[in-house]
Enzyme design. Structure first.
Site, short mmCIF file in Angstrom:
data_model
loop_
_atom_site.label_atom_id
_atom_site.label_comp_id
_atom_site.label_asym_id
_atom_site.label_seq_id
_atom_site.Cartn_x
_atom_site.Cartn_y
_atom_site.Cartn_z
N HIS A 46 8.55 51.69 -8.76
CA HIS A 46 7.40 52.37 -8.17
C HIS A 46 7.79 52.91 -6.80
O HIS A 46 8.42 52.22 -6.00
CB HIS A 46 6.21 51.43 -8.00
CG HIS A 46 5.03 52.12 -7.36
ND1 HIS A 46 4.15 52.89 -8.06
CD2 HIS A 46 4.63 52.17 -6.05
CE1 HIS A 46 3.25 53.40 -7.23
NE2 HIS A 46 3.51 52.96 -6.01
N ASP A 96 -9.28 48.26 -9.68
CA ASP A 96 -8.54 49.07 -8.71
C ASP A 96 -9.11 50.47 -8.62
O ASP A 96 -9.26 51.02 -7.52
CB ASP A 96 -7.06 49.12 -9.09
CG ASP A 96 -6.29 50.08 -8.18
OD1 ASP A 96 -6.25 49.82 -6.98
OD2 ASP A 96 -5.77 51.09 -8.69
N ARG A 125 -12.54 53.13 -1.15
CA ARG A 125 -11.70 53.20 0.03
C ARG A 125 -11.49 54.63 0.48
O ARG A 125 -11.41 54.92 1.68
CB ARG A 125 -10.34 52.54 -0.25
CG ARG A 125 -10.40 51.02 -0.41
CD ARG A 125 -9.12 50.48 -0.99
NE ARG A 125 -7.95 50.93 -0.25
CZ ARG A 125 -6.77 51.18 -0.79
NH1 ARG A 125 -6.58 51.02 -2.08
NH2 ARG A 125 -5.77 51.58 -0.04
N SER A 161 -3.50 47.32 -4.67
CA SER A 161 -3.75 48.45 -5.56
C SER A 161 -2.51 48.78 -6.39
O SER A 161 -2.58 48.91 -7.62
CB SER A 161 -4.17 49.68 -4.74
OG SER A 161 -4.33 50.81 -5.56
N LYS A 202 -1.70 47.32 -10.81
CA LYS A 202 -1.36 48.19 -11.95
C LYS A 202 0.02 47.84 -12.50
O LYS A 202 0.23 47.85 -13.72
CB LYS A 202 -1.42 49.65 -11.52
CG LYS A 202 -2.83 50.12 -11.16
CD LYS A 202 -2.90 51.60 -10.93
CE LYS A 202 -2.23 52.04 -9.65
NZ LYS A 202 -2.99 51.70 -8.44
#
Length: 341
Positions: free
Chosen positions: A87, A166, A173, A188, A192
């Site tokens: 990621h 999320d 947010r 967050s 995932k």
């Protein structure tokens, strides 16, 4: 449970216990806690933060709000293989996933890469791949598992049942000024990634003027927070903090970045993209017990073959021409020099 008392507790700097965290995340996801109360709690977290224990529990509650995929027992060629994912927190020209995913799949691993759309000034992996005619981002779990078994590599959109808490919290947010909260960013991302079912994860945390984290200390804090969450959840997890003071590579734009990635897979391409891809590949391979140099596989055709198989498996045509901008203007420098911004 009482939402007001939970808000007051965090406002005053008290650690929330596990039951409080579980209840508030679940209640907000189900609509029991209204947005104005969750907004107040998010702002309290922004200013007061979350302890390591709170953050791990907060993330676990977000994962528990939906489905958690399970790729245990996944096989390629009749042999069980580990799963590993990557990621990036995002930057300009960052198309590394398009090269790294098929590159990793040239070993006996599977890469279930759930990616997203563009966010702010950063490009989205799915948007880039959709420049390839026929390629599709939406796969169900059976489709993911089948393609992973066949090619070892999938890049697709996350299903709506993965960490729905999320999505609800992020939307809140975004309109309450709490997007920059490091604990909320970490939870967050990691909710995932944990929900997608990978066994190992390497994180590329960007730092610089083109990243969400402009300060290196903040980037390192975010990296530590995410690795801590992943480790607590049983993932083999590592992170690199990498520079985003200038765009990666020489291309910015969906089709242009795909073309640049194909160039890298063909053994060429810009040095900065190659170096970062290989550094992340080495980290990812080490996380599943493989010590090898990824560079030869970028030049001998194996990574390119893997990429083409991955694109075809999701309906794309790797040989089709990419879209071209209808209007092109060349900007010529009036003199030699260095461009600074």
């Amino acid at each position: 449970m009482d939402a007001v008392r939970i808000i007051e507790a965090k406002r005053d700097g008290r650690e929330l216990d596990d039951d409080e965290v579980d209840w508030i995340i679940d209640a907000y996801t189900r609509g029991v806690v209204p947005p104005e109360q969750m907004a107040a709690l998010a702002m309290a977290v922004y200013f007061r933060g979350l302890s390591g224990r709170e953050l791990a529990r907060w993330t676990a509650a977000m994962v528990a709000s939906g489905t958690r995929l399970d790729f245990a027992g996944l096989e390629r060629g009749g042999r069980p293989v580990p799963t590993v994912d990557k990621h990036s927190t995002g930057g300009v020209g960052d198309a590394v996933t398009l090269v790294l995913t098929p590159l990793l799949a040239t070993w006996d691993v599977a890469v279930p890469q759930l990616s997203g759309r563009g966010l702010g000034h950063t490009g989205g992996t799915l948007d880039k791949l959709e420049a390839i005619p026929g390629w599709r981002a939406d796969l169900d779990t059976d489709g993911m598992r089948r393609i992973l078994g066949e090619t070892g590599a999938v890049i697709c959109a996350a299903g709506g049942d993965l960490a729905p808490a999320d999505r609800a919290l992020y939307a809140l947010r975004d309109v309450t000024g709490t997007v920059p909260s490091i604990p909320l960013i970490a939870s967050s991302i990691m909710s995932k990634k944990i929900a997608e079912g990978t066994g190992a994860l390497v994180l590329d945390v960007k730092c610089g003027s083109g990243a969400f984290m402009t300060d290196r200390d903040d980037a390192e804090e975010l990296a530590r927070a995410m690795v801590g969450i992943g480790t607590e959840a049983g993932l083999r997890c590592g992170a690199l903090v990498t520079a985003m003071h200038t765009p990666l590579g020489r291309a910015v734009g969906n089709a242009l970045e795909v073309a640049e990635c194909v160039e890298i897979l063909a053994g060429g391409g810009p040095a900065d993209m190659i170096e970062l891809t290989c550094a992340l590949a080495e980290e990812a391979l080490q996380s599943v017990g493989i010590a090898d140099d990824p560079r030869p596989r970028l030049t001998d055709g194996r990574a390119m073959d893997s990429y083409r198989a991955m694109i075809r498996a999701q309906g794309g045509d790797p040989d089709a021409p990419l879209p071209v901008a209808p209007y092109v203007e060349t900007l010529r420098a009036p003199a030699d020099g260095v461009l600074r911004w």
